[in-house]
Design a protein around this motif. Structure first.
Motif, PDB file in Angstrom:
ATOM      1  N   TRP A 252       0.823  -1.229   0.000  1.00 51.81           N
ATOM      2  CA  TRP A 252       0.000   0.000   0.000  1.00 51.81           C
ATOM      3  C   TRP A 252       0.846   1.262   0.000  1.00 51.81           C
ATOM      4  N   GLY A 253       2.107   1.133   0.349  1.00 56.13           N
ATOM      5  CA  GLY A 253       2.946   2.329   0.508  1.00 56.13           C
ATOM      6  C   GLY A 253       2.712   3.037   1.823  1.00 56.13           C
ATOM      7  N   THR A 254       2.105   2.359   2.784  1.00 56.12           N
ATOM      8  CA  THR A 254       1.756   3.043   4.035  1.00 56.12           C
ATOM      9  C   THR A 254       2.923   3.122   5.023  1.00 56.12           C
TER      10      THR A 254
ATOM     11  N   LYS B  90       5.911   4.098   4.196  1.00 50.76           N
ATOM     12  CA  LYS B  90       6.467   5.391   3.810  1.00 50.76           C
ATOM     13  C   LYS B  90       5.670   6.514   4.488  1.00 50.76           C
ATOM     14  N   THR B  91       4.343   6.391   4.442  1.00 51.95           N
ATOM     15  CA  THR B  91       3.506   7.410   5.067  1.00 51.95           C
ATOM     16  C   THR B  91       3.724   7.433   6.583  1.00 51.95           C
TER      17      THR B  91
END
Lengths: 303, 290
Positions: free
Chosen positions: B107-109, B111-112
């Motif tokens: 999800w790329g979460t 990084k977030t």
């Protein structure tokens, strides 16, 4: 002298044998919109990831808010959107921001305000996975704005947006900058950078080629003249602008002289009996500078 | 422009991260699918099948009664609580850990999350605390389900519905928490190693359900191998369940062993938990997030 908010010195990252970022030294001053410009794969995203502490530099140093990148105190004052937004797809846009607000120790109201700022309140209850690309990108900007950070790092924020979405995003960036926040914006779209940025750094193949204000990079204006007879026109032009300031491009003369010299040139041409077919000034666009820089054969720089 | 004041974020960073992570994990349908799956499996394998076979056996005559009712009564809850956890419960919690962490890469979460303010270690600490809270909840739900079901059985069969001793129940709870916690941490580590949900779940399940069993199968043939297989995560967890009173092979639950003594099994399980946690923290601190 404006306060520096981001600075790097010979910042380098290699992946295996490939150098993605090569000795980059850039400076972002407080309150400005800095455009980080380069073609795809030039090393923009890797540089930004290093500034955010997501990627460890191979060599060189960087300071963000005067701290090492990735220092929680620096990260807390930086909002970012790097290489597309990363959200929990099953949560609504609002709920995603509320989760992020908890990470930052902020109340839910801050998340709702960020959602409103990017005009997503109406779709706030829908799951993030149902958002269009443009809405996801706006949600990403909302996440970056959460907590009113001093520095916004936005990696290609208009990527994948339609023209209306791009215009909205630019307006939002201008609005953000007007509020005093510093914006570090990467883009491969020259028009975008030219429109919203104060200063620009151009990167290609991992090297920072040039850094300066948009006006500095554009340099001086050029006067373009088409007139007959050509030899007499050339003589007049050289008399007005100086021998070295005139070059011939086909049937056109190009004078490196400010726009203010145009009336003087016109008078001299008429007085010499030259017929003027066209006389106008041009400013070099950032695009021309960009292509000049990125297509020029690279010099071999001794290590 | 005036110098901006650094607004100190309220609260301990890992506590803030834990609140955030708990919120997203509790609102994740996958969490509830896995909790529901475990509750159903536990109910069916611990009580429903045994009760049916007890009743059919009794109907055929006293001599045919293969299953005794004692194990199905409230007093036996501390014995049976952990019996499904070394394999099935462990596999499910491992999936939860691997999915919760591995999906973050898809999800790329991460990084977030890593760019929100709490440092990487604090964010991972928050994830681990949130998962611990979920696992503690799962064991608690299991206790509740077991007590409720066994009370129903006791009433229907007209035998004693006396509750188990509190100390025994607490010991079994701690054992269950240790076993599931160890597998959950293992899932987190595999999720971090593979940086994705699919491979991590696949590898984790192959290990818990297949590899350890195969190794135990050949352990008898190779001298010295038994000493290793007895101390593998599944064996340690199975021995812990066995020491807490669960029925081993023959009596019932797969994965329940008596390879190690209770204290040794608890020590090895806790050791694995610690190793998984430490390796996870080191990975998150050191590795680039691309």
């Amino acid at each position: 002298m404006a306060e520096t908010i981001v600075s790097t010195e010979r910042l380098t990252k290699t992946f295996g044998g490939r150098t993605a970022v090569d000795a980059v030294g850039l400076t972002v001053r407080r309150g400005e919109v800095y455009g980080f410009l380069g073609p795809n794969g030039a090393g923009k995203t890797t540089t930004l990831r290093m500034l955010l502490g997501l990627v460890r530099p191979t060599a060189g140093t960087a300071l963000v808010h005067g701290l090492a990148p990735g220092d929680p105190r620096a990260v807390a004052r930086t909002g970012s959107l790097v290489e597309g937004p990363g959200f929990y797809p099953y949560l609504s846009g609002r709920e995603n921001l509320r989760v992020l607000a908890r990470f930052q120790g902020l109340p839910d109201a801050d998340a709702d305000r960020a959602l409103e700022r990017v005009d997503l309140t109406g779709r706030g209850r829908d799951p993030a996975r149902s958002y269009s690309l443009g809405m996801k990108q706006r949600l990403g900007v909302a996440a970056a704005l959460l907590g009113d950070p001093d520095l916004l790092v936005l990696d290609e924020p208009t990527n994948g947006l339609d023209p209306a979405g791009m215009a909205d995003m630019r307006a939002l960036l201008v609005d953000v900058a007007a509020g005093g926040q510093t914006v570090l914006l990467s883009s491969h779209l020259l028009a975008e950078v030219q429109e919203v940025c104060d200063r620009v750094g151009i990167i290609d193949a991992g090297r920072l080629l040039v850094e300066g204000t948009v006006a500095e990079l554009r340099g001086s204006t050029e006067i373009r003249l088409r007139a007959v007879p050509a030899d007499r026109a050339l003589a007049v032009a050289m008399a007005v602008a100086g021998d070295d300031a005139v070059r011939v491009e086909g049937t056109e003369l190009r004078l490196a002289a400010p726009a203010g010299r145009v009336p003087e040139l016109a008078r001299a041409l008429v007085a010499a009996g030259v017929d003027i077919a066209a006389l106008h000034t041009v400013e070099r666009s950032l695009e021309e500078i960009f292509f000049d820089l990125t297509t020029a054969p690279r010099e071999e720089v001794p290590a | 422009m005036t110098a901006t004041l650094v607004r100190p974020a309220p609260g301990v960073p890992s506590a803030r991260a834990a609140r955030a992570e708990l919120r997203r994990i509790l609102r994740w349908p996958v969490t509830w699918v896995l909790v529901g799956l475990w509750s159903a499996l536990n109910l069916i394998f611990t009580y429903v099948f045994d009760w049916i076979s007890y009743r059919t056996g009794r109907a055929a005559g006293p001599a045919e009664a293969g299953v005794r009712v004692d194990g199905l009564l409230p007093a036996a809850v501390p014995d049976v609580l952990v019996q499904g956890m070394p394999i099935f419960g462990g596999a499910i919690v491992l999936m939860l850990g691997a999915l919760a962490v591995g999906s973050g890469y898809a999800w790329g979460t991460w990084k977030t999350a890593f760019t929100q303010g709490p440092g990487r270690t604090a964010v991972l600490g928050g994830t681990l605390l949130a998962l611990l809270a979920v696992v503690a909840g799962i064991v608690l739900v299991t206790v509740g389900v077991d007590l409720a079901m066994s009370t129903v059985i006791a009433r229907v069969e007209g035998v004693s519905a006396a509750p188990p001793g509190a100390a025994d129940l607490a010991r079994a709870y701690a054992g269950g928490l240790l076993v599931l916690g160890m597998w959950g941490a293992g899932g987190v580590l595999i999720g971090l190693l593979t940086r994705g949900p699919a491979l991590s779940v696949g590898l984790g399940l192959v290990w818990t359900l297949v590899v350890e069993n195969l190794l135990r199968g050949v352990a008898g043939a190779l001298p010295g191998l038994a000493a290793v297989t007895d101390r593998m995560p599944g064996s340690a967890a199975g021995s812990l369940a066995g020491a807490l009173g669960a029925d081993g092979p023959g009596g019932g639950a797969p994965g329940v062993l008596d390879a190690l003594s209770g204290p040794a099994a608890a020590a090895w399980t806790a050791g694995y938990l610690l190793v998984f946690l430490t390796a996870s923290v080191l990975l998150v601190r050191r590795r680039d997030l691309l």
